[in-house]
Write an enzyme that holds these catalytic residues in place. Structure first.
Site, PDB file in Angstrom:
ATOM      1  N   TYR A  25      -0.807 -10.740 -14.699  1.00 41.13           N
ATOM      2  CA  TYR A  25      -0.963 -10.846 -13.505  1.00 41.13           C
ATOM      3  C   TYR A  25      -0.407  -9.753 -12.675  1.00 41.13           C
ATOM      4  O   TYR A  25      -0.736  -8.894 -12.202  1.00 41.13           O
ATOM      5  CB  TYR A  25      -2.220 -10.983 -12.961  1.00 41.13           C
ATOM      6  CG  TYR A  25      -1.362 -11.539 -11.409  1.00 41.13           C
ATOM      7  CD1 TYR A  25      -2.953 -10.992 -10.630  1.00 41.13           C
ATOM      8  CD2 TYR A  25      -1.006 -12.319 -10.208  1.00 41.13           C
ATOM      9  CE1 TYR A  25      -2.812 -10.302  -9.402  1.00 41.13           C
ATOM     10  CE2 TYR A  25      -1.083 -11.299  -8.874  1.00 41.13           C
ATOM     11  CZ  TYR A  25      -1.923 -10.960  -8.769  1.00 41.13           C
ATOM     12  OH  TYR A  25      -1.870 -10.451  -7.096  1.00 41.13           O
ATOM     13  N   SER A 107       3.227 -12.515   1.175  1.00 38.62           N
ATOM     14  CA  SER A 107       2.306 -12.007   0.717  1.00 38.62           C
ATOM     15  C   SER A 107       0.919 -12.421   1.847  1.00 38.62           C
ATOM     16  O   SER A 107       1.211 -14.212   1.646  1.00 38.62           O
ATOM     17  CB  SER A 107       1.818 -11.720  -1.030  1.00 38.62           C
ATOM     18  OG  SER A 107       0.705 -11.786  -0.888  1.00 38.62           O
ATOM     19  N   GLN A 128       2.696  -9.511   5.214  1.00 38.10           N
ATOM     20  CA  GLN A 128       2.539  -8.467   4.633  1.00 38.10           C
ATOM     21  C   GLN A 128       1.045  -9.144   5.243  1.00 38.10           C
ATOM     22  O   GLN A 128       0.633 -10.030   4.525  1.00 38.10           O
ATOM     23  CB  GLN A 128       2.188  -8.620   2.453  1.00 38.10           C
ATOM     24  CG  GLN A 128       1.935  -8.013   2.313  1.00 38.10           C
ATOM     25  CD  GLN A 128       0.320  -8.297   1.958  1.00 38.10           C
ATOM     26  OE1 GLN A 128       0.149  -9.680   1.515  1.00 38.10           O
ATOM     27  NE2 GLN A 128      -0.519  -7.353   1.639  1.00 38.10           N
ATOM     28  N   TYR A 130      -3.415  -8.146   4.367  1.00 36.59           N
ATOM     29  CA  TYR A 130      -4.124  -7.362   4.778  1.00 36.59           C
ATOM     30  C   TYR A 130      -5.850  -7.775   5.375  1.00 36.59           C
ATOM     31  O   TYR A 130      -5.314  -9.060   5.866  1.00 36.59           O
ATOM     32  CB  TYR A 130      -5.054  -7.973   2.728  1.00 36.59           C
ATOM     33  CG  TYR A 130      -4.232  -7.686   1.991  1.00 36.59           C
ATOM     34  CD1 TYR A 130      -3.786  -6.466   1.283  1.00 36.59           C
ATOM     35  CD2 TYR A 130      -3.406  -8.835   1.196  1.00 36.59           C
ATOM     36  CE1 TYR A 130      -3.341  -6.180  -0.390  1.00 36.59           C
ATOM     37  CE2 TYR A 130      -2.987  -8.830  -0.294  1.00 36.59           C
ATOM     38  CZ  TYR A 130      -2.830  -7.504  -0.740  1.00 36.59           C
ATOM     39  OH  TYR A 130      -2.565  -7.770  -1.899  1.00 36.59           O
ATOM     40  N   THR A 156      -0.285  -3.803   4.257  1.00 33.68           N
ATOM     41  CA  THR A 156      -1.049  -2.635   4.111  1.00 33.68           C
ATOM     42  C   THR A 156      -2.072  -2.333   3.153  1.00 33.68           C
ATOM     43  O   THR A 156      -3.348  -2.642   3.811  1.00 33.68           O
ATOM     44  CB  THR A 156      -1.490  -3.937   1.901  1.00 33.68           C
ATOM     45  OG1 THR A 156       0.148  -4.818   1.889  1.00 33.68           O
ATOM     46  CG2 THR A 156      -2.363  -3.485   0.805  1.00 33.68           C
ATOM     47  N   ARG A 165      -8.060  -4.668 -13.102  1.00 31.31           N
ATOM     48  CA  ARG A 165      -7.296  -4.779 -14.130  1.00 31.31           C
ATOM     49  C   ARG A 165      -7.858  -4.830 -14.754  1.00 31.31           C
ATOM     50  O   ARG A 165      -8.293  -7.025 -14.760  1.00 31.31           O
ATOM     51  CB  ARG A 165      -6.111  -5.653 -13.223  1.00 31.31           C
ATOM     52  CG  ARG A 165      -4.934  -4.890 -11.378  1.00 31.31           C
ATOM     53  CD  ARG A 165      -5.808  -5.226 -10.684  1.00 31.31           C
ATOM     54  NE  ARG A 165      -5.471  -4.033  -9.146  1.00 31.31           N
ATOM     55  CZ  ARG A 165      -4.905  -5.277  -9.059  1.00 31.31           C
ATOM     56  NH1 ARG A 165      -4.388  -6.839  -8.877  1.00 31.31           N
ATOM     57  NH2 ARG A 165      -4.111  -4.592  -7.435  1.00 31.31           N
ATOM     58  N   LYS A 252       2.154   0.158   3.772  1.00 28.88           N
ATOM     59  CA  LYS A 252       3.282   0.142   2.241  1.00 28.88           C
ATOM     60  C   LYS A 252       1.429   0.864   1.676  1.00 28.88           C
ATOM     61  O   LYS A 252       0.328   0.264   1.862  1.00 28.88           O
ATOM     62  CB  LYS A 252       3.119  -1.275   1.744  1.00 28.88           C
ATOM     63  CG  LYS A 252       3.434  -1.087   1.134  1.00 28.88           C
ATOM     64  CD  LYS A 252       4.136  -2.738   0.044  1.00 28.88           C
ATOM     65  CE  LYS A 252       3.915  -3.324  -1.355  1.00 28.88           C
ATOM     66  NZ  LYS A 252       3.357  -2.843  -2.016  1.00 28.88           N
ATOM     67  N   HIS A 276       1.067   0.874  -4.843  1.00 28.62           N
ATOM     68  CA  HIS A 276       0.860  -1.022  -5.171  1.00 28.62           C
ATOM     69  C   HIS A 276       0.907  -0.553  -7.218  1.00 28.62           C
ATOM     70  O   HIS A 276       0.651  -1.435  -7.787  1.00 28.62           O
ATOM     71  CB  HIS A 276      -0.795  -0.950  -4.903  1.00 28.62           C
ATOM     72  CG  HIS A 276      -1.239  -1.766  -5.242  1.00 28.62           C
ATOM     73  ND1 HIS A 276      -1.677  -2.461  -3.188  1.00 28.62           N
ATOM     74  CD2 HIS A 276      -1.077  -3.187  -4.615  1.00 28.62           C
ATOM     75  CE1 HIS A 276      -1.407  -3.991  -2.353  1.00 28.62           C
ATOM     76  NE2 HIS A 276      -1.532  -4.080  -4.437  1.00 28.62           N
ATOM     77  N   ARG A 279      -1.463  -0.123  -9.563  1.00 30.81           N
ATOM     78  CA  ARG A 279      -2.887  -1.099  -9.721  1.00 30.81           C
ATOM     79  C   ARG A 279      -3.669  -0.939  -9.102  1.00 30.81           C
ATOM     80  O   ARG A 279      -4.756  -2.231  -9.071  1.00 30.81           O
ATOM     81  CB  ARG A 279      -1.932  -2.708  -8.937  1.00 30.81           C
ATOM     82  CG  ARG A 279      -0.607  -3.242  -9.691  1.00 30.81           C
ATOM     83  CD  ARG A 279       0.178  -4.435  -8.865  1.00 30.81           C
ATOM     84  NE  ARG A 279      -0.826  -5.758  -8.641  1.00 30.81           N
ATOM     85  CZ  ARG A 279      -0.637  -6.721  -9.539  1.00 30.81           C
ATOM     86  NH1 ARG A 279      -0.317  -6.800 -10.647  1.00 30.81           N
ATOM     87  NH2 ARG A 279      -1.289  -8.070  -9.114  1.00 30.81           N
TER      88      ARG A 279
HETATM   89  C1  GLV Z   1      -2.280  -7.462  -5.094  1.00 30.92           C
HETATM   90  O1  GLV Z   1      -1.976  -6.540  -3.888  1.00 30.92           O
HETATM   91  C2  GLV Z   1      -2.923  -6.914  -6.091  1.00 30.92           C
HETATM   92  O2  GLV Z   1      -2.307  -6.182  -6.605  1.00 30.92           O
HETATM   93  O3  GLV Z   1      -3.123  -7.614  -7.159  1.00 30.92           O
END
Ligand code: GLV
Length: 378
Positions: A25, A107, A128, A130, A156, A165, A252, A276, A279
Site C-alpha cells: 500500500y 492524514s 491533512q 480530504y 489535498t 492501485r 497539496k 501524490h 499514486r
Molecule cells: C491516499 O491518499 C492514498 O494515496 O492512498
C-alpha cells in the site's frame, strides 16, 4: 540499526517486518507506475557541481517552514494508515518528527485520531484534509483540528477520483484486514508487527469511526474511499475552507502552472508540487519536472514545497536547487516506521540529514539559503 546506511535498507526491513498488503500500500503506485518511477528517475538525472577547497566547516541545515523555525527543510507528508505499518504509527512518527525539529502531517485517513495524537505529543502538528461529500463532517473535522491546535491545514487537491492501485486490489487491501489463508500465513510470520498493532490504540480509521457508517466494519479501502471523495470539488470549496480554517493553509497536489496561479489567488500560504507519489495520474510528469516552472510562476507569492521521489539528502538538495523551500517525504519515513517504529523514523532523519550535510560540503555550500541552481552541473 548500525547496518542501515540508506533509505533502501529501511525499505527492505519494512518489507520483511510488515504484512505484504500494508507494505505494498505504501510502496506501490497507480496503474503501470510510470509516474512513480519517473519521480525518482528524474531526480537521479540531476547532476551536482563538485566544488573544492571551499571552507565548509559551518554547514547548517536550519531553515524556516511556513514561518516557523525547522532544523532542516523536511516535512513528514500525510500518509494514510500509519497505524497499520506499526502500532500507534501516527504517534510514533509525530514524536520522531518533533524530536528532529520538523513538522509532521496527520492524514485524515489515519488510524490514530487527531485527539489521540494531540494527547500524546508535546507540540502542534499539521493536519491533512480530504474534502468528502459530507460537508458537515468536514467542518467538524476542521473544528477538531482547531481544537487540537494543529498549526497548519494541508488540503489535498489531487484526489477527487482515485487512481487505481493494482496491487491493493490483488492484495485484498482492507482495513481491518480481510482474512484469507495467505494473509493469515503472512501475518503469522510477522509476530512483532502483530503484537505492536494489537497494543496500539486502534485498528481502524480513528478520525472517521463513529461518524461514517461502515468504516469500523470490514470494508474495502478503495471502495470506501471512492464513495466518500467528492468529484464536484472546485476552487470555491477552497474559499469555503479558508472561511472556516483560520490558520496556515497549504494546497497539496499541484503539478500545473495554471493551477499554481489559481492557487496563489486563494490566499493559501504554500503549495506542494506533487503527483501524490505516483499514486494518482499515471503518465503525469514527475514532480521534479514540474517544479521549476511553478517556482517561476508563483514562487514570489507563496511558499513552494516539493513532494515526490525524495529518498536521500541528495534528492532534497536537488529539489531545493530547483527552487523548493522544503521537501515532504512520504515513503522514505514510512519505510523507517515499518522497519523500526519511532527509532526507524529517527533513522530516516539521520540518514537524510547526514546525506544533505555531506552533499552540501562537497558542493561547497554552508547554508540552506545558499542552495540554488549554482550547485547543479548543466
Ligand atoms: C491516499 O491518499 C492514498 O494515496 O492512498
Amino acid at each position: 540499526m548500525k547496518h542501515i546506511t540508506c533509505i533502501e535498507d529501511l525499505r527492505q526491513l519494512h518489507k520483511r517486518r510488515v504484512p505484504k498488503a500494508f507494505f505494498d500500500y505504501a510502496d506501490r503506485g497507480s496503474y503501470s507506475e510510470d509516474t512513480l518511477r519517473a519521480n525518482c528517475d528524474d531526480l537521479a538525472q540531476i547532476k551536482f557541481r563538485q566544488r573544492i577547497l571551499v571552507d565548509v566547516s559551518k554547514r547548517d541545515l536550519a531553515t524556516t517552514i511556513l514561518g516557523e523555525p525547522a532544523s532542516m527543510p523536511l516535512v513528514l507528508a500525510p500518509v494514510g494508515l500509519l497505524g497499520m505499518q506499526h502500532g500507534d504509527g501516527e504517534i510514533l512518527a509525530c514524536r520522531a518528527a518533533q524530536a528532529a525539529g520538523v513538522p509532521f502531517t496527520l492524514s485524515t485517513m489515519s488510524i490514530c485520531s487527531i485527539e489521540d495524537v494531540a494527547a500524546s505529543v508535546d507540540k502542534p502538528f499539521w493536519f491533512q484534509l480530504y474534502v468528502m461529500k459530507d460537508r458537515g463532517f468536514i467542518k467538524a473535522l476542521i473544528e477538531r483540528a482547531i481544537a487540537a491546535k494543529c498549526s497548519a491545514l494541508v488540503l489535498t487537491v489531487d484526489l477527487q477520483v482515485l487512481g487505481q492501485r493494482h496491487q491493493d486490489i490483488k492484495n485484498g487491501m482492507t482495513v481491518p484486514p480481510e482474512w484469507t489463508l495467505s494473509k493469515i500465513v503472512d501475518f503469522a510470520s510477522k509476530p512483532a508487527w502483530v503484537a505492536g498493532v494489537l497494543r496500539g490504540k486502534r485498528r481502524t480509521f480513528g478520525n472517521i469511526v463513529g461518524h461514517i457508517k461502515g468504516t469500523d466494519d470490514i470494508t474495502e479501502l478503495s471502495q470506501w474511499t471512492a464513495s466518500q471523495f467528492d468529484t464536484t470539488l472546485t476552487w470555491k470549496d477552497v474559499e469555503w475552507i479558508r472561511s472556516i480554517w483560520p490558520g496556515k493553509l497549504v494546497l497539496k497536489g499541484i503539478l500545473d502552472v495554471e493551477d499554481a496561479e489559481q492557487a496563489a489567488k486563494t490566499g493559501a500560504h504554500a503549495l506542494v508540487v506533487s503527483n501524490h507519489g505516483g499514486r494518482q495520474l499515471d503518465g503525469a510528469p514527475s514532480s521534479i519536472e514540474a517544479l521549476p516552472e511553478i517556482v517561476d510562476a508563483v514562487g514570489a507569492q507563496m511558499e513552494i514545497m516539493f513532494d515526490g521521489g525524495i529518498r536521500s539528502g541528495q534528492d532534497v538538495m536537488r529539489a531545493l536547487a530547483l527552487g523548493a523551500k522544503s521537501c515532504m517525504i512520504g515513503r522514505a519515513y514510512v519505510y523507517g516506521l515499518g522497519a523500526g517504529g519511532e527509532a526507524g523514523v529517527a533513522k530516516t532523519f539521520d540518514i537524510i540529514r547526514n546525506e544533505l550535510l555531506i552533499t552540501m560540503g562537497l558542493c561547497g555550500v554552508n547554508t540552506i539559503a545558499e542552495i540554488d541552481d549554482h550547485v547543479l552541473a548543466v
